[in-house]
Design a protein around this motif. Structure first.
Motif, mmCIF file in Angstrom:
data_model
loop_
_atom_site.group_PDB
_atom_site.id
_atom_site.type_symbol
_atom_site.label_atom_id
_atom_site.label_comp_id
_atom_site.label_asym_id
_atom_site.label_seq_id
_atom_site.Cartn_x
_atom_site.Cartn_y
_atom_site.Cartn_z
ATOM 1 N N HIS A 29 0.832 -1.200 0.000
ATOM 2 C CA HIS A 29 0.000 0.000 0.000
ATOM 3 C C HIS A 29 0.870 1.255 0.000
ATOM 4 O O HIS A 29 2.079 1.191 0.204
ATOM 5 C CB HIS A 29 -0.965 0.003 1.185
ATOM 6 C CG HIS A 29 -0.295 0.061 2.528
ATOM 7 N ND1 HIS A 29 0.348 -1.005 3.113
ATOM 8 C CD2 HIS A 29 -0.177 1.082 3.407
ATOM 9 C CE1 HIS A 29 0.831 -0.654 4.290
ATOM 10 N NE2 HIS A 29 0.529 0.611 4.495
ATOM 11 N N ILE A 30 0.215 2.371 -0.230
ATOM 12 C CA ILE A 30 0.876 3.674 -0.236
ATOM 13 C C ILE A 30 0.877 4.226 1.189
ATOM 14 O O ILE A 30 -0.128 4.160 1.890
ATOM 15 C CB ILE A 30 0.139 4.664 -1.172
ATOM 16 C CG1 ILE A 30 0.065 4.132 -2.607
ATOM 17 C CG2 ILE A 30 0.789 6.048 -1.117
ATOM 18 C CD1 ILE A 30 1.396 4.024 -3.312
ATOM 19 N N VAL A 31 2.032 4.761 1.604
ATOM 20 C CA VAL A 31 2.137 5.445 2.889
ATOM 21 C C VAL A 31 2.697 6.838 2.622
ATOM 22 O O VAL A 31 3.393 7.067 1.639
ATOM 23 C CB VAL A 31 3.052 4.678 3.890
ATOM 24 C CG1 VAL A 31 2.459 3.329 4.242
ATOM 25 C CG2 VAL A 31 4.467 4.532 3.350
ATOM 26 N N GLU A 32 2.371 7.757 3.515
ATOM 27 C CA GLU A 32 2.910 9.107 3.386
ATOM 28 C C GLU A 32 3.881 9.353 4.527
ATOM 29 O O GLU A 32 3.561 9.139 5.693
ATOM 30 C CB GLU A 32 1.801 10.142 3.409
ATOM 31 C CG GLU A 32 2.314 11.537 3.067
ATOM 32 C CD GLU A 32 1.193 12.527 2.804
ATOM 33 O OE1 GLU A 32 1.298 13.649 3.329
ATOM 34 O OE2 GLU A 32 0.236 12.175 2.082
ATOM 35 N N VAL A 33 5.097 9.766 4.164
ATOM 36 C CA VAL A 33 6.137 10.077 5.144
ATOM 37 C C VAL A 33 6.661 11.465 4.806
ATOM 38 O O VAL A 33 7.155 11.683 3.696
ATOM 39 C CB VAL A 33 7.283 9.042 5.113
ATOM 40 C CG1 VAL A 33 8.361 9.400 6.124
ATOM 41 C CG2 VAL A 33 6.751 7.624 5.356
ATOM 42 N N LEU A 40 4.852 0.888 0.086
ATOM 43 C CA LEU A 40 5.381 -0.024 1.099
ATOM 44 C C LEU A 40 4.950 -1.446 0.751
ATOM 45 O O LEU A 40 3.768 -1.686 0.491
ATOM 46 C CB LEU A 40 4.846 0.355 2.477
ATOM 47 C CG LEU A 40 5.198 -0.579 3.633
ATOM 48 C CD1 LEU A 40 6.680 -0.475 3.973
ATOM 49 C CD2 LEU A 40 4.351 -0.239 4.855
ATOM 50 N N SER A 41 5.911 -2.369 0.752
ATOM 51 C CA SER A 41 5.576 -3.758 0.472
ATOM 52 C C SER A 41 6.539 -4.683 1.208
ATOM 53 O O SER A 41 7.573 -4.244 1.719
ATOM 54 C CB SER A 41 5.615 -4.048 -1.028
ATOM 55 O OG SER A 41 6.912 -3.872 -1.547
ATOM 56 N N GLN A 42 6.151 -5.940 1.231
ATOM 57 C CA GLN A 42 7.024 -6.944 1.819
ATOM 58 C C GLN A 42 8.154 -7.207 0.827
ATOM 59 O O GLN A 42 7.938 -7.242 -0.389
ATOM 60 C CB GLN A 42 6.228 -8.228 2.083
ATOM 61 C CG GLN A 42 6.888 -9.109 3.082
ATOM 62 C CD GLN A 42 5.882 -9.732 4.043
ATOM 63 O OE1 GLN A 42 4.729 -9.334 4.098
ATOM 64 N NE2 GLN A 42 6.326 -10.693 4.803
ATOM 65 N N HIS A 124 13.013 6.180 10.330
ATOM 66 C CA HIS A 124 12.126 6.309 11.488
ATOM 67 C C HIS A 124 10.816 5.560 11.238
ATOM 68 O O HIS A 124 10.336 4.818 12.091
ATOM 69 C CB HIS A 124 11.861 7.788 11.761
ATOM 70 C CG HIS A 124 11.075 8.044 12.997
ATOM 71 N ND1 HIS A 124 9.699 8.007 13.001
ATOM 72 C CD2 HIS A 124 11.454 8.333 14.259
ATOM 73 C CE1 HIS A 124 9.268 8.258 14.216
ATOM 74 N NE2 HIS A 124 10.313 8.459 15.009
ATOM 75 N N PHE A 125 10.241 5.732 10.059
ATOM 76 C CA PHE A 125 8.987 5.072 9.716
ATOM 77 C C PHE A 125 9.144 3.551 9.773
ATOM 78 O O PHE A 125 8.294 2.841 10.336
ATOM 79 C CB PHE A 125 8.516 5.501 8.318
ATOM 80 C CG PHE A 125 7.277 4.782 7.868
ATOM 81 C CD1 PHE A 125 6.028 5.265 8.199
ATOM 82 C CD2 PHE A 125 7.367 3.611 7.131
ATOM 83 C CE1 PHE A 125 4.874 4.598 7.804
ATOM 84 C CE2 PHE A 125 6.222 2.933 6.732
ATOM 85 C CZ PHE A 125 4.974 3.429 7.069
#
Length: 192
Positions: A29-33, A40-42, A124-125
């Protein structure tokens, strides 16, 4: 009576294993940092060449882990969780963790952020992601080793709540630099 106990124990064990499996996977999925969107994926075996390229960029042309080490970790069926972060289809960061049910410790095995994007919150994320997984599993600690000279990483870990807990002399292969052991102690989960 023994038969009912065995059935009960199997059910509890099965539920625990299903929960653990769910916690140690990630839906892509998409994450915002820090205002930027990342995918973001495995981590997959096919990501290994890009992971090695990040290591070379971070470690002055060297790769602390070789291709076989990464592939071995990614092939493990249990207790390992590796994530990668991409932007515009470019792999920029990765993090891996070994989850040990016996010690109730999540040990960060490897983390790297491409120098082009260091300082933007990706490390950090990813660390927070691993800490959150350890909390979900009701672990007691998250641990790692960091190079004695890597004060930037030490500062990030300290800001997250890690404490220095020891030194491993001549830990790193090649240059034999010392490693600092750092540990994050997790608060016990409140009864639900």
């Amino acid at each position: 009576m023994l038969k009912r106990f065995k059935e009960y124990f199997q059910k509890i064990t099965s539920n625990r294993n299903q929960h653990r499996e769910k916690v140690l996977t990630v839906d892509n999925h998409i994450v915002e940092v820090a205002g930027t969107r990342y995918y973001l994926s495995q981590a997959l075996i096919t990501d290994v060449p890009e992971m090695l390229a990040i290591e070379r960029a971070v470690y002055a042309g060297k790769t602390p882990w070789d291709e076989n080490a990464f592939k071995t970790e990614l092939r493990r069926q249990s207790g390992r969780f590796y994530i990668v972060m991409r932007h515009e289809d470019r792999l920029l960061a990765f993090c891996g963790c070994a989850f040990d049910d016996r010690r109730h410790d999540a040990h960060i095995t490897n983390i790297a952020v491409h120098p082009d994007v260091q300082g933007r919150g990706l490390g950090h994320f990813m660390m927070k992601t691993m800490i959150d997984r350890a909390v979900e599993l009701d672990y007691q600690t998250v641990s790692l080793e960091v190079r004695y000279s890597n004060t930037t990483a030490q500062r990030m870990y300290t800001n997250l709540g890690f404490e220095k807990t020891g030194i491993k002399k001549r830990y790193y292969f090649g240059d034999h630099e010392d490693a600092i052991d750092m540990t994050y102690r997790l608060a016990p989960k409140a009864n639900e």
